[in-house]
Design an enzyme around this catalytic site. Structure first.
Site, PDB file in Angstrom:
ATOM      1  CD  GLU A 118      -2.544   1.446   2.586  1.00 41.98           C
ATOM      2  OE1 GLU A 118      -1.949   1.212   3.644  1.00 41.98           O
ATOM      3  OE2 GLU A 118      -3.727   1.844   2.538  1.00 41.98           O
ATOM      4  CD  GLU A 147      -7.018   2.294   6.489  1.00 43.98           C
ATOM      5  OE1 GLU A 147      -6.183   1.704   7.183  1.00 43.98           O
ATOM      6  OE2 GLU A 147      -6.827   2.559   5.290  1.00 43.98           O
TER       7      GLU A 147
HETATM    8  O1  LIG Z   1      -2.973   3.717   7.012  1.00 50.71           O
HETATM    9  C1  LIG Z   1      -3.482   3.040   6.128  1.00 50.71           C
HETATM   10  O2  LIG Z   1      -4.069   3.569   5.185  1.00 50.71           O
HETATM   11  C2  LIG Z   1      -3.443   1.570   6.133  1.00 50.71           C
HETATM   12  O3  LIG Z   1      -4.198   0.983   5.399  1.00 50.71           O
HETATM   13  C3  LIG Z   1      -2.461   0.820   6.915  1.00 50.71           C
HETATM   14  O4  LIG Z   1      -2.805  -0.516   6.983  1.00 50.71           O
HETATM   15  C4  LIG Z   1      -1.951   1.202   8.217  1.00 50.71           C
HETATM   16  O5  LIG Z   1      -1.406   2.351   8.432  1.00 50.71           O
HETATM   17 MG   LIG Z   2      -5.137   2.263   3.977  1.00 51.99          MG
END
Ligand SMILES: O=C(O)C(=O)[C@H](O)CO
Ligand SMILES: [Mg+2]
Length: 265
Positions: free
Chosen positions: A143, A242
């Site tokens: 990521e 998220e």
């Molecule tokens: O912060 C994010 O966007 C994440 O997806 C990570 O897993 C953790 O920092």
């Molecule tokens: Mg993330």
């Protein structure tokens, strides 16, 4: 229709971690993701998933010493043994939770480190993770994260991640495309989605409002437009929610802020 997973590290902070599974299911989620499972025995987490009819779609490999500021081990020369132990532990949890994806955080580039050595370490470590995960049908995700939230993080751009995926050359390595980070670093989200989704190399998406990282209907992005675009491209993976609810850990803050989700459930 997009499929949404509740990120239990950021959502439902008004209740204890283990109670967030029930809260997410009550709000209509069928899947969850979170940062780390390791504080809890895997059977206990598996039971929460089973009891609430939830799928675990993603979690992270151990990141090193999180409280000391570490954000992954993959690019850190000299930490390979710890990285490998962490991958073994993550795969055990993934099997117990029937989770098909593990996010391997890249880590912060060490001060004064040789850039070529850092990159070579990252490539070798991710290759190792992919080899270990492949027999279990598990995918390793990389990521890109924005440098305002995580200064010095090794991976920040989508093109960098896709170039690394190509170089690593393992079919079970994919990019975790967090649209929040992508908007902050690069912008032009719709075109980036059109560019990268058809490659088949995007294994998971995540969303949040920009710039505050609150609900998707707070901030500068037009998420309904992006969801329709994802639909039109045939994306059938998960979208991790998220974000930090605008009302924080106030009672019912997450549930009260889910108005944006209702049309998509
Ligand atoms: O912060 C994010 O966007 C994440 O997806 C990570 O897993 C953790 O920092
Ligand atoms: Mg993330």
């Amino acid at each position: 229709m997009p499929r949404f997973a509740a990120n239990l590290s950021m959502l439902y902070n008004d209740v204890d971690f283990l109670d967030r599974f029930a809260a997410a299911a009550r709000d209509g989620f069928q899947a969850v993701e979170y940062l780390f499972p390791y504080a809890h025995p895997a059977p206990e987490l598996a039971e929460r998933l089973r009891a609430h009819g939830l799928q675990q779609v993603l979690f992270n490999a151990p990141p090193g010493d999180w409280d000391a500021g570490e954000r992954g081990l993959a690019c850190l020369p000299g930490r390979e043994a710890e990285f490998r132990a962490g991958i073994a532990q993550a795969i055990e949890y993934a099997q117990a939770l029937q989770c098909p994806r593990i996010h391997v955080m890249a880590g912060l580039v060490p001060q004064g480190a040789d850039a070529a050595a850092v990159r070579a370490t990252y490539v070798a470590n991710v290759r190792h993770a992919a080899e270990q995960a492949a027999p279990h049908g598990i995918r390793i995700l990389l990521e890109p994260i924005n440098g305002r939230d995580m200064p010095g993080f090794f991976l920040s751009r989508q093109d960098q991640a896709h170039a690394l995926v190509a170089e690593i050359g393992a079919t079970n390595v994919q990019v975790q495309m967090d649209l929040y980070h992508c908007q902050i670093v690069e912008g032009d989200l719709a075109m980036k989605i059109r560019q990268y989704l058809p490659t088949g190399r995007v294994g998971h998406l995540q969303i949040a409002g920009v710039p505050e990282r609150h609900e998707p209907d707070v901030g500068e992005l037009n998420h309904p437009y992006l969801f329709r675009l994802l639909d039109s491209l045939g994306y059938d993976g998960w979208i991790g929610c998220e974000y930090r609810p605008a009302r924080g850990a106030a009672t019912h803050a997450t549930s009260d802020g889910l108005g944006w989700l209702k049309p998509w459930l």
